[in-house]
Design a protein around this motif. Structure first.
Motif, PDB file in Angstrom:
ATOM      1  N   SER A   1       0.818  -1.216   0.000  1.00  0.00           N
ATOM      2  CA  SER A   1       0.000   0.000   0.000  1.00  0.00           C
ATOM      3  C   SER A   1       0.852   1.267   0.000  1.00  0.00           C
ATOM      4  O   SER A   1       0.355   2.355  -0.257  1.00  0.00           O
ATOM      5  N   ARG A   2       2.149   1.097   0.290  1.00  0.00           N
ATOM      6  CA  ARG A   2       3.052   2.252   0.336  1.00  0.00           C
ATOM      7  C   ARG A   2       4.082   2.201  -0.795  1.00  0.00           C
ATOM      8  O   ARG A   2       5.157   2.790  -0.696  1.00  0.00           O
ATOM      9  N   ALA A   3       3.719   1.526  -1.873  1.00  0.00           N
ATOM     10  CA  ALA A   3       4.665   1.318  -2.971  1.00  0.00           C
ATOM     11  C   ALA A   3       5.235   2.622  -3.517  1.00  0.00           C
ATOM     12  O   ALA A   3       6.426   2.686  -3.861  1.00  0.00           O
ATOM     13  N   ALA A   4       4.425   3.668  -3.604  1.00  0.00           N
ATOM     14  CA  ALA A   4       4.883   4.928  -4.196  1.00  0.00           C
ATOM     15  C   ALA A   4       5.967   5.606  -3.362  1.00  0.00           C
ATOM     16  O   ALA A   4       6.687   6.468  -3.870  1.00  0.00           O
ATOM     17  N   TYR A   5       6.074   5.207  -2.096  1.00  0.00           N
ATOM     18  CA  TYR A   5       7.106   5.806  -1.240  1.00  0.00           C
ATOM     19  C   TYR A   5       8.450   5.097  -1.364  1.00  0.00           C
ATOM     20  O   TYR A   5       9.470   5.612  -0.930  1.00  0.00           O
ATOM     21  N   TYR A   6       8.458   3.923  -1.945  1.00  0.00           N
ATOM     22  CA  TYR A   6       9.711   3.195  -2.100  1.00  0.00           C
ATOM     23  C   TYR A   6      10.529   3.720  -3.280  1.00  0.00           C
ATOM     24  O   TYR A   6      11.746   3.547  -3.333  1.00  0.00           O
ATOM     25  N   LEU A   7       9.854   4.327  -4.244  1.00  0.00           N
ATOM     26  CA  LEU A   7      10.508   4.782  -5.475  1.00  0.00           C
ATOM     27  C   LEU A   7      10.616   6.304  -5.499  1.00  0.00           C
ATOM     28  O   LEU A   7       9.639   6.999  -5.219  1.00  0.00           O
ATOM     29  N   ASP A   8      11.781   6.785  -5.862  1.00  0.00           N
ATOM     30  CA  ASP A   8      11.965   8.231  -5.992  1.00  0.00           C
ATOM     31  C   ASP A   8      11.574   8.731  -7.379  1.00  0.00           C
ATOM     32  O   ASP A   8      11.576   9.936  -7.630  1.00  0.00           O
ATOM     33  N   THR A   9      11.235   7.822  -8.291  1.00  0.00           N
ATOM     34  CA  THR A   9      10.941   8.199  -9.671  1.00  0.00           C
ATOM     35  C   THR A   9       9.451   8.421  -9.931  1.00  0.00           C
ATOM     36  O   THR A   9       9.061   8.778 -11.039  1.00  0.00           O
ATOM     37  N   VAL A  10       8.609   8.205  -8.920  1.00  0.00           N
ATOM     38  CA  VAL A  10       7.174   8.465  -9.061  1.00  0.00           C
ATOM     39  C   VAL A  10       6.739   9.418  -7.959  1.00  0.00           C
ATOM     40  O   VAL A  10       7.377   9.491  -6.903  1.00  0.00           O
TER      41      VAL A  10
ATOM     42  N   SER B   1      -3.323   7.862  -0.402  1.00  0.00           N
ATOM     43  CA  SER B   1      -2.419   8.617   0.461  1.00  0.00           C
ATOM     44  C   SER B   1      -2.815   8.479   1.923  1.00  0.00           C
ATOM     45  O   SER B   1      -1.973   8.417   2.807  1.00  0.00           O
ATOM     46  N   GLN B   2      -4.133   8.409   2.178  1.00  0.00           N
ATOM     47  CA  GLN B   2      -4.592   8.280   3.562  1.00  0.00           C
ATOM     48  C   GLN B   2      -4.260   6.908   4.133  1.00  0.00           C
ATOM     49  O   GLN B   2      -4.008   6.764   5.328  1.00  0.00           O
TER      50      GLN B   2
END
Length: 293
Positions: free
Chosen positions: A73-82, A134-135
């Protein structure tokens, strides 16, 4: 832009308005608003770049990475490219308004808004889903929670416009344009006003992420820290000015569509020119601070 350049720009706008005529009530004003929105988005893009960095840093402070675990659920925080979820949802909200603008312009040009309306409805759903993501992903500092609530409020205003958009989906022409503008304008205007009033919340997210250069609690802010915070204030101030100009342009279009009075092409041309000048002034100010373009 010099006096001659500004005069030339106003002259071109006036000529375009005269050629298009005054029969299409609200059309030329809405075109001016759409142009203002696009100029506003250029400034918003600078804020979104900074907000993405701040959001990711705040997340990492709240949730230090554990290399032995993975949370999908937090995948977008692992990548700096998104873009992380909060920033992504804000960008999608702005792009939704841009799609809404295209839908109304298609009606004003005598085309069917069917394809555009479907796109707007899908964009609103996408923006709402991004807020929900995001929530779920980030329950960290209060600053980010407040920003999430703010973006959700903007998304709600956009969602309120969907029924009106769907009603006009198979219509076309100036009458449909004016009807749809009158029905949906209050929600779009409130979305812009919500963004303006919410900029202090976004600033808190940005400021929280700056922290202090040393990273040690209790240490005073350095001159570099203060300069960085002042740059954030300047960028947000530029966004507020362009958002306010865009909101006024939208109101002018709605008022023109609802009235049978002739438009004041000189005032409208001056407004369009002033928006261009403001965009150039913001760019010049950014250069003087040595900020990224």
């Amino acid at each position: 832009m010099g006096l001659l350049g500004r005069a030339a720009l106003r002259g071109m706008v006036i000529l375009c308005l005269v050629v298009s005529g005054c029969a299409n009530r609200g059309h030329v004003e809405f075109q001016a608003y759409s142009t203002a929105f696009d100029l506003q988005y250029q400034q918003a893009d600078k804020i979104l770049e900074r907000l993405a960095i701040a959001e990711r840093r705040n997340y990492k402070i709240a949730y230090p990475n554990d290399p032995l675990k993975f949370d999908y659920s937090r995948a977008a925080y692992y990548l700096d490219t998104v873009e992380p979820p909060l920033t992504a949802s804000l960008r999608k909200s702005l792009l939704t308004i841009q799609a809404y603008n295209a839908a109304l312009l298609s009606l004003a040009n005598g085309e069917s808004a069917d394809a555009y309306v479907a796109k707007v409805a899908a964009a609103i759903s996408d923006a709402t889903a991004a807020v929900a993501a995001s929530q779920i992903a980030f329950k960290g500092p209060g600053q980010t929670k407040a920003a999430e609530a703010l973006v959700a409020s903007v998304g709600n205003q956009l969602a309120f416009a969907v029924p009106g958009l769907r009603t006009a989906a198979n219509l076309r022409g100036q009458q449909a344009f004016r009807m749809l503008l009158q029905e949906t304008h209050p929600y779009m205007e409130k979305a812009l006003a919500t963004l303006i009033k919410g900029t202090p919340t976004f600033y808190e997210v940005l400021a929280f992420a700056k922290g202090k250069t040393s990273g040690r609690p209790g240490d005073p802010y350095t001159s570099d820290d203060i300069k960085a915070l002042e740059n954030e204030q300047a960028e947000l101030a530029g966004w507020v000015l362009t958002l306010e100009a865009t909101r006024k342009a939208l109101n002018a279009a709605a008022n023109a569509a609802a009235s049978r009075a002739d438009i004041n092409i000189t005032v409208l041309a001056a407004s369009a020119s002033d928006m261009k000048v403001l965009a150039e002034q913001l760019k010049a100010a950014r250069l003087s601070r040595g900020a990224k373009q």
